[in-house]
Design an enzyme around this catalytic site. Structure first.
Site, short mmCIF file in Angstrom:
data_model
loop_
_atom_site.label_atom_id
_atom_site.label_comp_id
_atom_site.label_asym_id
_atom_site.label_seq_id
_atom_site.Cartn_x
_atom_site.Cartn_y
_atom_site.Cartn_z
N ASP A 1 0.85 -1.18 0.00
CA ASP A 1 0.00 0.00 0.00
C ASP A 1 0.89 1.24 0.00
OD1 ASP A 1 0.86 -0.23 2.63
OD2 ASP A 1 -1.12 -0.02 3.52
N TYR B 1 3.04 4.71 0.73
CA TYR B 1 3.80 5.21 1.87
C TYR B 1 2.90 6.08 2.75
CZ TYR B 1 7.97 3.78 -0.78
OH TYR B 1 8.91 3.07 -1.46
N PHE C 1 6.30 1.80 -4.60
CA PHE C 1 7.71 1.98 -4.22
C PHE C 1 8.28 3.35 -4.55
CE2 PHE C 1 7.32 -2.68 -4.66
CZ PHE C 1 7.71 -3.06 -3.39
N HIS D 1 10.25 -9.65 0.13
CA HIS D 1 10.00 -8.21 0.03
C HIS D 1 11.31 -7.47 0.29
CE1 HIS D 1 8.35 -4.24 0.95
NE2 HIS D 1 7.29 -4.63 0.26
#
Length: 228
Positions: free
Chosen positions: A64, A66, A77, A186
């Site tokens: 989701d 930042y 990202f 991740h």
């Protein structure tokens, strides 16, 4: 009405009319009135606006947005110019440095990737300030599932990078044998560095080249133009 100004408009027209999305829309209207929500409501669909369906040849799935001010702008990202590079993105850049000999940039603005057909798609497209996963289970997951179902239908080969368990759950919608599915831990520091060495960026370019598609220029240009 959502206007993406490319071929996604026709492909997702029915999705925007479904009950779950209309309920999500009402939730978002209330949330944006009463809370601080990221990204800006004008940036929610930037991933789809910047990478049309026809142009998409790589998909990177995030979680989701930042949760801090000045960061999220609708691309998984990626952060806005001037924002510090978050730890997960810093690890992505470290892997790029090792895998593709890309230099470490001074910013985390990934629009350059999106403009080349890299769909930077979060699983959930909005979040309350300071509260990770606060907009989970509101309907976004169903919407992004549909986006990936449509990607799966593409005749042209696509590389899909699934990092971490949340992204890898999306793999159930990606079974087209023409596509390349790459999985890894991740890039978050919490993964203990297990993301490093995955070499997804070079693998993606090799696959694209083998299929007569243009390789991605993964290098992010320094905003201050130094050290290039």
């Amino acid at each position: 009405m959502v206007h993406l100004q490319n071929d996604w408009d026709d492909l997702l027209a029915d999705e925007f009319k479904k009950d779950y999305y209309l309920q999500l829309r009402e939730f978002l209207k209330s949330a944006y009135r009463s809370q601080t929500v990221y990204p800006s409501m004008h940036d929610i669909f930037n991933a789809l606006r910047l990478s049309s369906y026809a142009a998409t040849n790589v998909v990177i799935v995030g979680q989701d947005p930042y949760i801090n001010p000045g960061e999220a702008h609708g691309l998984a990202f990626s952060v806005q110019p001037g924002a510090r590079i978050p730890p997960s993105l810093l690890n992505i850049f470290k892997e790029l440095e090792s895998d593709m000999l890309c230099y470490m940039p001074d910013n985390g603005h990934l629009v350059h990737w999106a403009q080349q057909g890299v769909l930077l798609l979060n699983n959930v497209l909005t979040v309350q300030r300071g509260a990770s996963r606060s907009h989970a289970n509101k309907g976004w997951e169903q919407f992004t599932d549909r986006v990936l179902e449509l990607i799966n239908m593409k005749e042209e080969p696509v590389v899909c990078m699934l990092w971490g368990r949340d992204a890898q759950r999306k793999g159930q919608f990606l079974n087209n044998p023409k596509h390349l599915i790459l999985t890894a831990a991740h890039p978050s520091p919490l993964a203990g560095g297990r993301f490093f060495g995955c070499k997804h960026f070079s693998k993606a370019n090799e696959f694209l080249t083998e299929n007569n598609l243009k390789a991605i220029n993964w290098q992010i240009t320094n905003l201050n133009r130094k050290g290039e």
